[in-house]
Design a protein around this motif. Sequence first.
Motif, PDB file in Angstrom:
ATOM      1  N   ARG A  77      41.579  41.858  20.474  1.00  0.00           N
ATOM      2  CA  ARG A  77      41.321  41.208  21.763  1.00  0.00           C
ATOM      3  C   ARG A  77      42.622  40.737  22.399  1.00  0.00           C
ATOM      4  O   ARG A  77      43.587  40.436  21.718  1.00  0.00           O
ATOM      5  CB  ARG A  77      40.373  40.027  21.566  1.00  0.00           C
ATOM      6  CG  ARG A  77      38.998  40.492  21.173  1.00  0.00           C
ATOM      7  CD  ARG A  77      38.032  39.359  20.964  1.00  0.00           C
ATOM      8  NE  ARG A  77      36.808  39.902  20.378  1.00  0.00           N
ATOM      9  CZ  ARG A  77      35.946  39.199  19.696  1.00  0.00           C
ATOM     10  NH1 ARG A  77      36.127  37.900  19.523  1.00  0.00           N
ATOM     11  NH2 ARG A  77      34.880  39.777  19.188  1.00  0.00           N
ATOM     12  N   LYS A  83      39.278  45.911  28.986  1.00  0.00           N
ATOM     13  CA  LYS A  83      39.528  46.428  30.336  1.00  0.00           C
ATOM     14  C   LYS A  83      39.527  47.955  30.336  1.00  0.00           C
ATOM     15  O   LYS A  83      38.965  48.590  31.242  1.00  0.00           O
ATOM     16  CB  LYS A  83      40.872  45.884  30.843  1.00  0.00           C
ATOM     17  CG  LYS A  83      41.092  46.025  32.320  1.00  0.00           C
ATOM     18  CD  LYS A  83      42.378  45.341  32.752  1.00  0.00           C
ATOM     19  CE  LYS A  83      42.092  43.893  33.051  1.00  0.00           C
ATOM     20  NZ  LYS A  83      43.154  43.232  33.821  1.00  0.00           N
ATOM     21  N   LEU A 115      37.736  38.314  32.363  1.00  0.00           N
ATOM     22  CA  LEU A 115      37.918  39.765  32.318  1.00  0.00           C
ATOM     23  C   LEU A 115      37.150  40.419  33.461  1.00  0.00           C
ATOM     24  O   LEU A 115      37.701  41.222  34.208  1.00  0.00           O
ATOM     25  CB  LEU A 115      37.437  40.326  30.977  1.00  0.00           C
ATOM     26  CG  LEU A 115      37.334  41.852  30.896  1.00  0.00           C
ATOM     27  CD1 LEU A 115      38.703  42.507  31.022  1.00  0.00           C
ATOM     28  CD2 LEU A 115      36.655  42.266  29.592  1.00  0.00           C
ATOM     29  N   TYR A 116      35.886  40.082  33.601  1.00  0.00           N
ATOM     30  CA  TYR A 116      35.058  40.726  34.626  1.00  0.00           C
ATOM     31  C   TYR A 116      35.570  40.416  36.031  1.00  0.00           C
ATOM     32  O   TYR A 116      35.623  41.308  36.879  1.00  0.00           O
ATOM     33  CB  TYR A 116      33.594  40.318  34.467  1.00  0.00           C
ATOM     34  CG  TYR A 116      33.011  40.701  33.116  1.00  0.00           C
ATOM     35  CD1 TYR A 116      33.365  41.889  32.485  1.00  0.00           C
ATOM     36  CD2 TYR A 116      32.122  39.867  32.463  1.00  0.00           C
ATOM     37  CE1 TYR A 116      32.848  42.238  31.247  1.00  0.00           C
ATOM     38  CE2 TYR A 116      31.588  40.206  31.233  1.00  0.00           C
ATOM     39  CZ  TYR A 116      31.956  41.395  30.622  1.00  0.00           C
ATOM     40  OH  TYR A 116      31.437  41.736  29.407  1.00  0.00           O
ATOM     41  N   SER A 118      38.633  39.811  36.841  1.00  0.00           N
ATOM     42  CA  SER A 118      39.888  40.550  37.031  1.00  0.00           C
ATOM     43  C   SER A 118      39.630  42.014  37.377  1.00  0.00           C
ATOM     44  O   SER A 118      40.486  42.677  37.951  1.00  0.00           O
ATOM     45  CB  SER A 118      40.766  40.456  35.779  1.00  0.00           C
ATOM     46  OG  SER A 118      40.301  41.309  34.746  1.00  0.00           O
TER      47      SER A 118
END
Length: 151
Positions: A77, A83, A115-116, A118
């Motif tokens: 991670r 990504k 993350l989502y 971005s």
Amino acid sequence: MVIIDNASLSDLEEVYEVERRSFEDPYPLALLKAYLFISGNLFVVARDGKVVGYAVGVMQGRWRGHVISLAVEPEFRGAGLGKSLLGELHRRFGRLGCTYSFLEVGVSNEIALGLYRSLGYYVVGLKVGYYGRGKHAFIMVKDLKGRKGVE
């Protein structure tokens, strides 16, 4: 060197191990096997000698891609593997004609939310109790065609 490829039946035990180490309430192996057959080439794995991450999606209708699950081994991670897995899933959704992708994510999962976001996902709703009593999820959407808003 990590390679992203289609998942296969022989990958499922390792996918399940990634799942178990990633989630409090992991999907059972039988459900992952069902997704392998339901998803076709929308079930991808990241390999570094062994499976170190996976993403699975399904088509809903002819224009919606639903990200069912994404998981990466803890020691992998933070290196961009999540990504990359989602990027591959987005490309595959796009080739199938999807105009947007959506997913559910725990409201307290700050790492996944970051993350989502971005990657262009934004919150459009809330599913109360989605992960069990008192465990809510945001519904997030990403436009895959580069337009503003979602149809």
